[in-house]
Motif scaffolding. Structure first.
Motif, PDB file in Angstrom:
ATOM      1  N   ILE A  97      -9.623  -1.281 -27.556  1.00 48.53           N
ATOM      2  CA  ILE A  97     -10.371  -2.591 -27.862  1.00 48.53           C
ATOM      3  C   ILE A  97      -8.916  -3.135 -28.190  1.00 48.53           C
ATOM      4  O   ILE A  97      -8.897  -4.146 -28.108  1.00 48.53           O
ATOM      5  N   ALA A  98      -7.260  -2.268 -28.040  1.00 47.18           N
ATOM      6  CA  ALA A  98      -6.128  -3.068 -27.870  1.00 47.18           C
ATOM      7  C   ALA A  98      -5.988  -3.819 -26.522  1.00 47.18           C
ATOM      8  O   ALA A  98      -5.649  -5.249 -26.488  1.00 47.18           O
ATOM      9  N   LYS A  99      -6.737  -3.279 -25.558  1.00 45.59           N
ATOM     10  CA  LYS A  99      -6.773  -3.322 -24.103  1.00 45.59           C
ATOM     11  C   LYS A  99      -8.101  -4.541 -23.282  1.00 45.59           C
ATOM     12  O   LYS A  99      -7.665  -5.737 -23.146  1.00 45.59           O
ATOM     13  N   VAL A 100      -8.612  -4.707 -23.815  1.00 42.84           N
ATOM     14  CA  VAL A 100     -10.489  -4.916 -23.716  1.00 42.84           C
ATOM     15  C   VAL A 100      -9.949  -6.552 -24.997  1.00 42.84           C
ATOM     16  O   VAL A 100     -10.407  -7.920 -24.035  1.00 42.84           O
ATOM     17  N   GLY A 101     -10.521  -6.224 -26.441  1.00 44.05           N
ATOM     18  CA  GLY A 101     -10.075  -7.538 -26.481  1.00 44.05           C
ATOM     19  C   GLY A 101     -11.224  -8.069 -27.452  1.00 44.05           C
ATOM     20  O   GLY A 101     -12.774  -7.503 -26.538  1.00 44.05           O
ATOM     21  N   PHE A 102     -11.226  -9.152 -28.672  1.00 45.46           N
ATOM     22  CA  PHE A 102     -12.872  -9.414 -29.060  1.00 45.46           C
ATOM     23  C   PHE A 102     -12.983 -10.652 -28.229  1.00 45.46           C
ATOM     24  O   PHE A 102     -12.296 -11.647 -28.159  1.00 45.46           O
ATOM     25  N   PRO A 103     -14.489 -10.924 -28.076  1.00 42.29           N
ATOM     26  CA  PRO A 103     -15.455  -9.934 -28.466  1.00 42.29           C
ATOM     27  C   PRO A 103     -15.585  -9.003 -26.889  1.00 42.29           C
ATOM     28  O   PRO A 103     -15.083  -9.369 -26.875  1.00 42.29           O
ATOM     29  N   LEU A 104     -16.306  -7.585 -27.571  1.00 45.71           N
ATOM     30  CA  LEU A 104     -16.597  -6.894 -26.678  1.00 45.71           C
ATOM     31  C   LEU A 104     -18.025  -6.350 -27.329  1.00 45.71           C
ATOM     32  O   LEU A 104     -18.820  -6.991 -28.117  1.00 45.71           O
ATOM     33  N   VAL A 105     -18.272  -5.767 -26.131  1.00 49.05           N
ATOM     34  CA  VAL A 105     -19.592  -5.148 -25.667  1.00 49.05           C
ATOM     35  C   VAL A 105     -19.487  -3.249 -25.431  1.00 49.05           C
ATOM     36  O   VAL A 105     -18.291  -3.486 -24.567  1.00 49.05           O
ATOM     37  N   MET A 106     -20.428  -2.955 -25.939  1.00 50.67           N
ATOM     38  CA  MET A 106     -20.341  -1.312 -26.144  1.00 50.67           C
ATOM     39  C   MET A 106     -21.702  -0.953 -25.178  1.00 50.67           C
ATOM     40  O   MET A 106     -22.894  -0.916 -25.692  1.00 50.67           O
ATOM     41  N   ILE A 163     -19.415  -7.310 -30.547  1.00 52.14           N
ATOM     42  CA  ILE A 163     -18.817  -6.859 -31.859  1.00 52.14           C
ATOM     43  C   ILE A 163     -17.287  -7.825 -32.128  1.00 52.14           C
ATOM     44  O   ILE A 163     -16.935  -7.891 -30.527  1.00 52.14           O
ATOM     45  N   THR A 164     -17.175  -8.641 -32.862  1.00 50.14           N
ATOM     46  CA  THR A 164     -16.412  -9.348 -33.333  1.00 50.14           C
ATOM     47  C   THR A 164     -14.798  -7.888 -34.470  1.00 50.14           C
ATOM     48  O   THR A 164     -13.367  -9.271 -34.591  1.00 50.14           O
ATOM     49  N   THR A 165     -14.708  -6.983 -34.821  1.00 46.21           N
ATOM     50  CA  THR A 165     -13.879  -6.302 -35.100  1.00 46.21           C
ATOM     51  C   THR A 165     -14.118  -5.033 -34.844  1.00 46.21           C
ATOM     52  O   THR A 165     -14.910  -3.926 -34.711  1.00 46.21           O
ATOM     53  N   LYS A 166     -12.622  -3.812 -35.735  1.00 48.73           N
ATOM     54  CA  LYS A 166     -12.503  -2.909 -35.281  1.00 48.73           C
ATOM     55  C   LYS A 166     -14.059  -1.903 -36.050  1.00 48.73           C
ATOM     56  O   LYS A 166     -14.004  -0.755 -35.062  1.00 48.73           O
ATOM     57  N   GLY A 167     -14.184  -2.216 -37.182  1.00 49.63           N
ATOM     58  CA  GLY A 167     -14.779  -1.982 -38.489  1.00 49.63           C
ATOM     59  C   GLY A 167     -16.327  -1.689 -37.049  1.00 49.63           C
ATOM     60  O   GLY A 167     -16.529  -0.649 -37.396  1.00 49.63           O
ATOM     61  N   GLU A 168     -16.677  -2.708 -36.775  1.00 52.57           N
ATOM     62  CA  GLU A 168     -18.081  -3.018 -35.923  1.00 52.57           C
ATOM     63  C   GLU A 168     -18.041  -1.617 -35.009  1.00 52.57           C
ATOM     64  O   GLU A 168     -19.232  -1.382 -34.475  1.00 52.57           O
ATOM     65  N   SER A 188     -18.233   1.564 -36.087  1.00 57.11           N
ATOM     66  CA  SER A 188     -19.628   2.051 -36.240  1.00 57.11           C
ATOM     67  C   SER A 188     -20.300   1.785 -34.646  1.00 57.11           C
ATOM     68  O   SER A 188     -22.043   2.912 -35.146  1.00 57.11           O
ATOM     69  N   ALA A 189     -20.744   0.904 -34.445  1.00 55.45           N
ATOM     70  CA  ALA A 189     -21.260   1.161 -33.338  1.00 55.45           C
ATOM     71  C   ALA A 189     -21.150   2.267 -32.071  1.00 55.45           C
ATOM     72  O   ALA A 189     -22.243   2.666 -31.637  1.00 55.45           O
ATOM     73  N   TYR A 190     -20.426   2.787 -32.112  1.00 61.86           N
ATOM     74  CA  TYR A 190     -19.794   3.566 -31.184  1.00 61.86           C
ATOM     75  C   TYR A 190     -20.461   5.185 -31.706  1.00 61.86           C
ATOM     76  O   TYR A 190     -20.706   5.988 -31.028  1.00 61.86           O
ATOM     77  N   ARG A 191     -20.148   4.860 -33.148  1.00 63.03           N
ATOM     78  CA  ARG A 191     -21.259   6.678 -33.576  1.00 63.03           C
ATOM     79  C   ARG A 191     -22.380   6.349 -33.787  1.00 63.03           C
ATOM     80  O   ARG A 191     -22.939   7.644 -33.179  1.00 63.03           O
ATOM     81  N   ASP A 192     -22.940   5.180 -33.915  1.00 67.10           N
ATOM     82  CA  ASP A 192     -24.942   4.973 -34.454  1.00 67.10           C
ATOM     83  C   ASP A 192     -24.810   4.598 -32.469  1.00 67.10           C
ATOM     84  O   ASP A 192     -26.155   5.672 -32.399  1.00 67.10           O
TER      85      ASP A 192
END
Length: 704
Positions: free
Chosen positions: A520-529, A549-554, A557-561
């Motif tokens: 996340i630190a390398k890519v920055g927001f907003p991002l795609v997974m 995706i715009t926050t770490k929490g998202e 959660s997206a990674y897990r889901d």
């Protein structure tokens, strides 16, 4: 410069092996056609059963002739053919046409006999056409080495000849090849050669095509193709025709499943995917026609007219209704039928009765014909810079009257200022055809075909052969280490592309949850997974993609889901991890890719991308590699091209950057050759001018 096939098409001597007295059978018809067409060379008949046939001495075998033989025409049972060829080779016969059937088209042992013929040709250097061929006809040299009734001569009927330019025909169906000639002859189109390729044990359609391209007496070429075997020779001939600006009209059959099946059995042809053929035809500017009469009409118009300089057509008629029909037909082909400027209208109206019209279509009326208004209107229109072509729509059924005078029309046609087409809405009389043929005019009897011909001539006049691609666009690198699996995941596909030298966005493949913070630190927001697996081609279909995706929490959660959903739906899929990518800027979704065709090798493809790819099927292809200029031409041929040019106030796309990417992918596909079955970059986002392109997704499939 002499060509190796000169002695084939213009033999000084012919041996007819299997000659017969029975003119109702093929061997007898072959002899009859040669003699009726007054073959000027030496003719040797071979048949041990006869001492003479029709006053000509008959020999037991070619060895008994004792004179040089340029061409052997063989029409004997299939199992006797190979021995006859061996005898021909032993006495130095240069060429052979095998009319006999019963070879590869039957399969099994019969196919093995054809293989032996091919081996003999390679071993001895004898050039062999067929087997299962209908022969050929060289009109200028009067060589009728065929049994086709199309070359029969009627002693009391003078041939109809309207053109000084000649057409050459290469066909993988003898029946259709000679049918094309038969219909062209009825219009008065002169011929150079018509040749049936047969099963192509040695001489293929590509090499015969090459002969027509270099032949000075052939001005227009017609091809009837089921499938090309001698691909390199065909492609070289196609390029040469484009360089010489010699028009090529092609009909490709075997496009349907049933047609493909029939092509395979007809001449044992590998018909191939028709889309690949269309890609080759487009690259070299071929005129594609899938209708026999339409193809002949286009050839006739090319053989009798110059190319148009623009798309403005004047429709000149003696019947108001026919003129409207002509204007509709021309307009339906995307050509213009502009109202003529007032000065020209005024000049034409001086030639017409008051109830005529000079706007366009121009109706001179029947009375205008009798007063010379039709002829003088043609004169004015051919001299005018306001129109680029003239379509004359009239009735030519009379056996005694002509609406033109030869002394006035002939020099106008000879000047070749612009295309002037003549269409008769009544069946044209032989008198009309012959009278106009003396002026080098062909009378057409299909209005739609005439309009299509004008369109095809305009398209051909605008065709330019694309420059050679720059192969230094990408560095030459060994990419075999990237091609271990059958289907590469997006991450592996992009790694291959990046190694090849194609720009890829900064992305991170996360294989464990603990590495997500750094990604996340390398890519920055907003991002795609996106899930990554070589077993999952369509990630969004199974919920394997999360956008915006715009926050770490998202992100966590997206990674897990994503992982849980994929494991539930596809428990056996090999999971590499989750790719974290920057959210791309907006752009027009385009597909860029390649596929490997069994006949022509790698093809590059371009189309409308994203979900629209399968919905609209707006895709065009070319043989790889292509230059950036050719890539831009491909983009211009898409139905969605207007989107790239800026539609309804939207900014123009970065077409140069997109063209460069297409060229790069084509160079990569050409270098990988038969290692790769498919490359698909979909979507590629084409950003506004100056902002480049982004490869959002990629898939590479290794060829098994």
């Amino acid at each position: 410069m002499p060509h190796p096939l000169d002695s084939f098409f213009a033999p000084q001597s012919i041996a007819l092996i299997g000659a017969s007295r029975d003119h109702e059978k093929i061997p007898g018809r072959l002899l009859s056609m040669l003699r009726k067409n007054e073959y000027p060379g030496k003719l040797y008949l071979i048949n041990p059963s006869y001492a003479e046939i029709d006053g000509l001495a008959c020999y037991k075998g070619v060895a008994d002739v004792g004179m040089p033989i340029d061409l052997a025409v063989i029409v004997i049972p299939a199992r006797a053919v190979l021995a006859a060829l061996e005898q021909c080779a032993a006495v130095g016969v240069k060429n052979a046409v095998i009319i006999s059937s019963g070879f590869a088209e039957e399969g099994g042992e019969s196919a093995a006999m054809q293989d032996a013929i091919a081996a003999l040709a390679k071993r001895t250097g004898m050039r062999i056409s067929g087997p299962n061929a209908e022969g050929f006809y060289s009109q200028v040299q009067r060589v009728a080495a065929t049994f086709s009734p199309a070359v029969d001569v009627k002693p009391d009927v003078a041939p109809l000849v309207a053109t000084t330019r000649r057409i050459g025909i290469v066909a993988q169906s003898g029946g259709i090849g000679f049918a094309i000639y038969n219909r062209a002859k009825a219009l008065g189109v002169a011929l150079s050669y018509v040749v049936s390729a047969g099963n192509e044990s040695d001489l293929g359609a590509g090499e015969l095509f090459d002969y027509m391209v270099q032949d000075a007496s052939t001005d227009v070429i017609l091809l009837f193709i089921e499938g090309i075997r001698d691909v390199e020779k065909f492609l070289a001939a196609a390029r040469r025709a484009a360089e010489l600006k010699k028009p090529v009209i092609v009909t490709k059959v075997g496009r349907s499943h049933a047609g493909f099946r029939a092509a395979a059995s007809h001449t044992a042809s590998m018909a191939g995917w028709s889309g690949a053929y269309d890609a080759v035809f487009a690259k070299f500017g071929f005129i594609v026609s899938n209708d026999l009469d339409e193809a002949v009409t286009i050839a006739a118009v090319l053989a009798s007219n110059p190319l148009p300089k623009g798309d403005r057509v004047a429709v000149l008629t003696v019947s108001g209704g026919a003129g409207i029909w002509g204007a509709d037909s021309v307009s339906a082909q995307g050509l213009q039928v502009p109202e003529l400027p007032p000065p020209i209208q005024a000049e034409i109206m001086t030639l017409l009765p008051s109830y005529g019209t000079a706007k366009n279509p121009i109706d001179v009326t029947a009375q205008g014909v009798t007063t010379g208004g039709l002829q003088r209107s043609v004169d004015l229109l051919t001299a005018s810079d306001e129109v680029d072509a003239v379509l004359v729509v009239l009735s030519l059924s009379s056996d005694v009257r002509m609406p033109f005078k030869e002394a006035e029309l002939k020099p106008l046609i000879a000047a070749q200022n612009k295309p002037v087409l003549f269409y008769s809405y009544t069946l044209p009389s032989d008198f009309a055809r012959r009278t106009l043929a003396a002026c080098h005019v062909i009378v057409l009897s299909g209005l739609t075909h005439a309009a299509v011909a004008l369109r095809r001539l305009l398209d051909y006049s605008r065709f330019r052969l694309a420059p050679e691609p720059d192969m230094t666009l990408l560095p030459a690198r060994d990419l075999s280490a990237h091609l271990k699996g059958r289907m590469l995941s997006e991450a592996d596909s992009k790694a291959l592309l990046q190694e090849a030298g194609i720009a890829i966005p900064d992305e991170v493949l996360v294989t464990e949850r603990e590495a997500l913070d750094a990604a996340i630190a390398k890519v920055g927001f907003p991002l795609v997974m996106k899930i990554q697996s070589p077993d999952i081609a369509h990630k969004s279909d199974i919920g394997g993609v999360r956008l915006g995706i715009t926050t770490k929490g998202e992100a966590f959660s997206a990674y897990r889901d994503i992982l849980e959903r994929v494991k539930t739906l596809l428990p056996d899929a090999k999971i590499q991890g989750v790719e974290v990518s920057p959210m791309a800027k907006k752009g027009i979704e385009i597909l860029v890719g390649s596929l490997h065709d069994e006949t022509f090798g790698p093809l590059v493809s371009v189309g409308l991308g994203g979900v629209a790819t399968e919905l609209f099927r707006d895709v065009t292809y070319r043989p790889a590699p292509v230059s950036t200029a050719e890539a831009e031409t491909m983009l211009g041929q898409l139905k969605a091209a207007q989107l790239l040019r800026g539609f309804r106030g939207a900014p123009k796309a970065d077409i140069p950057a997109l063209s460069k990417l297409i060229s790069e992918v084509s160079v990569l596909a050409a270098r990988l050759g038969d290692q790769v079955a498919d490359i698909e970059l979909n979507p590629v986002l084409a950003h506004p001018e100056g902002q480049g392109v982004t490869i959002v997704d990629a898939l590479v499939v290794r060829k098994s």
